[in-house]
Structures are given as C-alpha cells and as structure tokens.
Write a protein that holds these residues in place. Structure first.
Motif, mmCIF file in Angstrom:
data_model
loop_
_atom_site.group_PDB
_atom_site.id
_atom_site.type_symbol
_atom_site.label_atom_id
_atom_site.label_comp_id
_atom_site.label_asym_id
_atom_site.label_seq_id
_atom_site.Cartn_x
_atom_site.Cartn_y
_atom_site.Cartn_z
ATOM 1 N N GLU A 53 0.786 -1.220 0.000
ATOM 2 C CA GLU A 53 0.000 0.000 0.000
ATOM 3 C C GLU A 53 0.828 1.286 0.000
ATOM 4 O O GLU A 53 0.463 2.229 -0.688
ATOM 5 N N ASN A 56 1.866 2.186 -3.615
ATOM 6 C CA ASN A 56 0.737 2.652 -4.426
ATOM 7 C C ASN A 56 0.360 4.079 -4.049
ATOM 8 O O ASN A 56 0.086 4.904 -4.923
ATOM 9 N N GLY A 57 0.358 4.378 -2.761
ATOM 10 C CA GLY A 57 0.035 5.732 -2.315
ATOM 11 C C GLY A 57 1.075 6.744 -2.760
ATOM 12 O O GLY A 57 0.737 7.855 -3.170
ATOM 13 N N GLN A 58 2.339 6.376 -2.696
ATOM 14 C CA GLN A 58 3.409 7.280 -3.138
ATOM 15 C C GLN A 58 3.284 7.570 -4.622
ATOM 16 O O GLN A 58 3.466 8.710 -5.060
ATOM 17 N N LYS A 60 0.526 7.340 -6.470
ATOM 18 C CA LYS A 60 -0.681 8.123 -6.730
ATOM 19 C C LYS A 60 -0.509 9.575 -6.320
ATOM 20 O O LYS A 60 -0.894 10.479 -7.057
ATOM 21 N N GLU A 61 0.065 9.822 -5.144
ATOM 22 C CA GLU A 61 0.195 11.190 -4.651
ATOM 23 C C GLU A 61 1.401 11.907 -5.239
ATOM 24 O O GLU A 61 1.287 13.009 -5.739
ATOM 25 N N GLY A 62 2.561 11.262 -5.170
ATOM 26 C CA GLY A 62 3.799 11.909 -5.611
ATOM 27 C C GLY A 62 3.898 12.091 -7.111
ATOM 28 O O GLY A 62 4.395 13.105 -7.596
ATOM 29 N N ARG A 63 3.423 11.122 -7.853
ATOM 30 C CA ARG A 63 3.501 11.182 -9.321
ATOM 31 C C ARG A 63 2.218 11.714 -9.926
ATOM 32 O O ARG A 63 2.149 11.965 -11.114
ATOM 33 N N GLY A 64 1.177 11.816 -9.116
ATOM 34 C CA GLY A 64 -0.094 12.332 -9.622
ATOM 35 C C GLY A 64 -0.820 11.356 -10.537
ATOM 36 O O GLY A 64 -1.619 11.766 -11.369
ATOM 37 N N ARG A 66 -3.588 9.327 -11.337
ATOM 38 C CA ARG A 66 -4.966 9.104 -10.947
ATOM 39 C C ARG A 66 -5.668 8.163 -11.926
ATOM 40 O O ARG A 66 -6.637 7.523 -11.588
ATOM 41 N N HIS A 87 9.672 5.295 -10.644
ATOM 42 C CA HIS A 87 9.551 5.428 -9.187
ATOM 43 C C HIS A 87 10.774 4.813 -8.507
ATOM 44 O O HIS A 87 11.386 5.427 -7.623
#
Length: 108
Positions: A53, A56-58, A60-64, A66, A87
């Motif tokens: 998890e 996946n969060g990094q 989604k948030e860091g690379r944008g 969506r 990444h």
C-alpha cells in the motif's frame, strides 16, 4: 455487524469468524473473504499496509497518477511498468545522492 451492503465494518473492528465448511458452490469472492477472516489469512493480509500500500500511495500522490493514459490491458501494463521503473529509479537516485552528501559532510 456490517455497516453497509458491501459488508464494511467500522475501523478497527475485526470481522466475525465464519465457522463450518465452505459451501461447494462458493464463488471466488466468498472464498477470499473466508481466507481473510481466518487467523492466518488476516495476519498475512495485514502485511499489505507495510509492503504494498505505501508504494501505491506514493505513486498516486507523488507522481499524480490518478488514471492511466492508454487503453487496453497490454498498454496499461506497459504504462504501469514504466511508472514503477521511474519510481524505483528516483528512489535509487535520492538514496545515492544522500550517501554522497553524507560522505562529503563526514570528510569535511
């Protein structure tokens, strides 16, 4: 006690154990729910928080990220591999740079 039709439980409340044999006509979703509710299954499933998890969060948030830009499973798979590779390369770059800065600081 599930709080919705999806069977979600309030945060921190463990699912009630299911006992007895698994029905022969159980679908994949039912079989997986049974596995997760077992002691061994819940212990393995809990490791997702530390293993999968965060990445996946990094991403989604860091690379944008969506949504994927391409269509089709093969193209999306290629896009995901490219995102994962960048990444990981960025993580290696930052680690290497921090090691070099620590070495420079130590040598003065």
């Amino acid at each position: 006690m599930p709080t919705s039709a999806t069977g979600r439980l309030p945060h921190g409340q463990p699912p009630p154990p299911q006992r007895g044999p698994l029905p022969r006509d159980a679908d994949a979703k039912t079989r997986m729910a049974r596995k997760i509710r077992s002691k061994k299954g819940s212990k393995i499933y809990a490791q997702r928080k530390a293993i999968v998890e965060p990445v996946n969060g990094q991403i989604k948030e860091g690379r944008g990220l969506r949504r994927f830009l391409l269509r089709g499973l093969e193209k999306v798979d290629g896009e995901w591999h490219l995102i994962a590779a960048t990444h990981n390369l960025l993580k290696l770059f930052r680690f290497r740079r921090s090691q070099q800065q620590a070495l420079l600081a130590a040598t003065g």
